[in-house]
Design a protein around this motif. Structure first.
Motif: not given
Length: 429
Positions: A26, A87, A90, A125, A184, A188
């Protein structure tokens, strides 16, 4: 003494290793994003610095506005699911930005909307990330876990900043943003495997959002060491933002050789960030908040030297010290907060921490330019150094800051067997 073998043994715990991988990927995506977004927006037809300012502001404002709500969500729901949502948002935001850059259809409202989604994602997050660490590792391993997470974060951040410039040149801003969005998305997907059992995440009582925020505020305000240091950082971050964002680059441009000189300063800070994490793997102070607050005093050194016309090598060396101090502070701070705050309120308290620490940062950026014009960048940097040192000394006057002690088990760490086959590690309260 704490052996490196014992510290690295945490990597055999499947869930902690997964959390470390998620965070590292990330942050690598985050490292790609700023450079690609800035150059991508500025390369658009008719784009100006104002366009970039609008897009960046559209990202920053929702992050601040939703930070407290993010804390409530992370205390109500399983934190791995909240992290997955952050995530995922994003990923969607940066893939949308990439598509706009690649197709050439990039109206400012659409860019700002995608950037705002990213700001909301960040607000969701980070409170969950702070709260999930004690859900994954036992109390006596918190500092080691935070240090290893910090090490992966800092290496990824440096790598992302270094690689992003080359990626923008070779691939273009659009494809670089796509790479960021893909990272991202990978994070996730991976976090879905980080499942927490009901025993580790007690079901939260259902209240209104305002009631949850009031409860979180009570937990925050009842700990003197906590609110004093957050108040310290609200002023400290304002001075650091002014110095790092505006005043330092101005002095570098005027008398140190321009962008290469400022890059050397930032590289020195990055080296210090990595070295600081290695220090925290060894350091177990009995009074962690006292030590952490004392370490904020040397962070004024780069600004003092820049304002005093010191040679570049001295400023770079001071930046290394700054990086070490800020990273040791961060690990000691997160570990203490995770240990002292009840798990069911930890994400809300961490959101108050983040909001309070960062809320005056934009003011520092806003006033730095006019102040530099009025009195000159070097005197303004000296003022920043005085502010950083002054608020740090004021924080040391607090009995809560000086007196909070780590429990004995934090200073004499016993070996902890890795959980077999990904079984939940027993987390202390």
């Amino acid at each position: 003494m704490h052996s490196v073998r014992r510290d690295l043994g945490m990597l055999r715990d499947r869930r902690f290793a997964l959390l470390l991988a998620v965070r590292t990927i990330s942050v690598l995506g985050s490292g790609f994003a700023p450079v690609a977004l800035a150059f991508g927006v500025l390369a658009l037809p008719g784009s100006t610095a104002t366009t970039l300012s609008v897009v960046l502001t559209a990202e920053a404002l929702p992050m601040v506005a939703f930070m407290l709500v993010g804390g409530v969500i992370a205390d109500r729901l399983p934190r791995h699911r909240v992290m997955m949502a952050g995530e995922g948002l994003n990923a969607a935001a940066y893939l949308s930005l990439a598509a706009m850059m690649l197709t050439g259809w990039a109206p400012v409202p659409a860019l700002a909307t995608a950037a705002a989604v990213s700001g909301v994602a960040t607000a969701i997050f980070f409170p969950a990330l702070t709260g999930i660490v004690p859900d994954v590792v036992p109390t006596e391993r918190l500092q080691t876990a935070n240090a290893l997470l910090g090490l992966g974060t800092n290496i990824s951040r440096v790598a992302g900043l270094v690689l992003s410039g080359g990626a923008v040149v070779l691939l273009g801003a659009g494809w670089s943003l796509a790479v960021s969005g893909a990272m991202f998305a990978v994070a996730a997907t991976m976090v879905t495997a980080l499942r927490l059992t009901p025993a580790e995440r007690a079901a939260a009582e259902r209240h209104s959002v305002l009631a949850d925020l009031r409860e979180g505020w009570r937990e925050f305000a009842s700990r003197q060491w906590l609110w004093v240091v957050v108040a310290q950082f609200s002023i400290l971050v304002m001075a650091v933002q002014a110095a790092h964002g505006v005043l330092g680059p101005l002095v570098a441009k005027e008398s140190l050789g321009g962008a290469p000189a400022w890059s050397a300063v930032l590289a020195g800070e990055a080296v210090g960030m990595i070295a600081g994490i290695l220090v925290t793997l060894r350091l177990r102070p009995r009074r962690p908040i006292l030590v952490a607050t004392l370490l904020t005093l040397p962070t004024a050194l780069p600004y003092l030297l820049l304002g005093s016309s010191a040679p570049l090598w001295a400023v770079v060396a001071a930046a290394v010290v700054m990086g070490i101090c800020f990273d040791v502070f961060g690990v000691l701070w997160n570990t203490t907060m995770q240990r002292e705050v009840p798990p069911e309120a930890l994400s809300r308290v961490s959101s108050y921490d983040a909001l309070g620490s960062l809320m005056f940062g934009p003011i520092g950026l806003l006033v730095a330019g006019p102040v530099a014009i009025a009195i000159g960048p070097r005197p303004a940097l000296l003022a920043c150094a005085v502010i950083v040192a002054g608020v740090s000394l004021l924080a040391l006057l607090s009995p809560g800051v000086r007196g909070l002690r780590a429990p004995v088990e934090e200073t004499v760490e016993e070996p902890v067997a890795a959980a077999p086959d990904g079984a939940p590690a027993e987390a202390g309260a």
